[in-house]
Design an enzyme around this catalytic site. Sequence first.
Site, PDB file in Angstrom:
ATOM      1  CD  GLU A  45      -2.776   1.287   2.432  1.00 55.89           C
ATOM      2  OE1 GLU A  45      -3.563   2.252   2.528  1.00 55.89           O
ATOM      3  OE2 GLU A  45      -2.727   0.371   3.268  1.00 55.89           O
ATOM      4  CG  ASN A  82      -5.175   4.941   0.454  1.00 62.21           C
ATOM      5  OD1 ASN A  82      -6.032   4.250   0.983  1.00 62.21           O
ATOM      6  ND2 ASN A  82      -3.873   4.659   0.555  1.00 62.21           N
ATOM      7  CD  GLU A  85      -6.021   0.280   0.179  1.00 61.51           C
ATOM      8  OE1 GLU A  85      -6.283   0.958   1.198  1.00 61.51           O
ATOM      9  OE2 GLU A  85      -5.161  -0.610   0.158  1.00 61.51           O
ATOM     10  CG  ASP A  96      -8.890   1.489   3.584  1.00 59.16           C
ATOM     11  OD1 ASP A  96      -8.656   0.480   4.265  1.00 59.16           O
ATOM     12  OD2 ASP A  96      -8.156   2.494   3.580  1.00 59.16           O
ATOM     13  CD  GLU A 133      -6.684  -1.197   6.739  1.00 56.73           C
ATOM     14  OE1 GLU A 133      -5.952  -0.307   6.275  1.00 56.73           O
ATOM     15  OE2 GLU A 133      -7.847  -0.993   7.126  1.00 56.73           O
TER      16      GLU A 133
END
Length: 392
Positions: free
Chosen positions: A171, A229, A261, A291, A348
């Site tokens: 990420e 993101n 995301e 997310d 996560e």
Amino acid sequence: MNFLVVEDHDFQRKMLVRILHGIGANAIYEAKDGVGALAILQEPGKPVDIIISDLDMPGMDGMAFVRNLGESGVRVSIILASALDRNLLASIQTMAEAYGINLLGVLEKPLTPDKLLPIIARHSILASQLPHRTSPVFTLEEILAGLRDGEFEPYYQPKIEMATRRVSGAESLARWNHRQYGLVAPCDFIPTLELQGKIGTLTETMVEKTAAFRRTWAAHGIDGSVSINLSIRSLVDVRTADHVIELVRAHHVEPRDVVVEVTESALTTDVGHTLENLARLRMKGFGLSIDDYGTGYSSMQQLIRIAFTELKIDQSFVANASRQESARVILEASLGMARKLNICSVAEGVETQADWDMLRQLDCHTVQGYLIARPMPSEEYLDWVKDWNRSI
């Protein structure tokens, strides 16, 4: 470290003080209730790193103390201890986090060194991750100047496929390498950019640099997808998808190697534009990840609306699953839903071996978190992946 013990029961307070001395506490202050604790915190020459507080106390109880602590703005970590029901403790933990408290954990009494040591260790980990800076606020002009000067960089946090222990990707997370204050966290610049309608500038920088870095992976024998993101403000601009596609293609990166995301809250704002952007990205081959799954109000509805390829379970459910039955139920249900929908599940916030073992038992597909690695600059990421691959 310096401790403040807040406990109305004299014997239990003395026992806890003895335990803290035994594990090497530097200084220990004592209070019988929240009023006495707040008074100690205001005294000069009595620095406190960690507070260990009971909840059920006469006078100002633990919950009122937590509220006053949050309103005071005192930077200190806290551990809450009680013999109350587990579900009630979980609610109080959520309350403390809502007040902005740096809560290390909620423990059931009686407290022991074995219970305390892992929780206390979190304070050192969190403190080492805080950016060192003395300026409390950055103006929009300062942030935009940093963007123009190339001070913003993607940091990469690896994602691991549990069944094979293979690195499945990373990420990309925005960090500001400020020339004066060092590494600045996203919470210190993203809200300002979003509020002032300038988040697109950061998005462009992050997508472009991330795509350029992903292009270099093959040369180093590294495969996998990279996640970026997109904010709520970016998604309401109907031109966003085309711009992201253009930036990725300019670096000769295949869309299938990029996952976008989005948070659940983004899916309830200007729904038409948001859905058009996401549908266009998916049509071009990008992966789509929802997310912080489980923190919104209409999670399952979002899975119907959009062709997601990945379900990312919020770290709060992972962290609480081992001690809170309701969190474990939600975690199991989310993983089961991902399997039935034939989409990848990502957990996560995996911070302990216990988290890893539990998620493996529950058949989670992919994990990321500090147990594996913290976000790191691009050059460190390449070396880290090579080292990890040699170890499996």
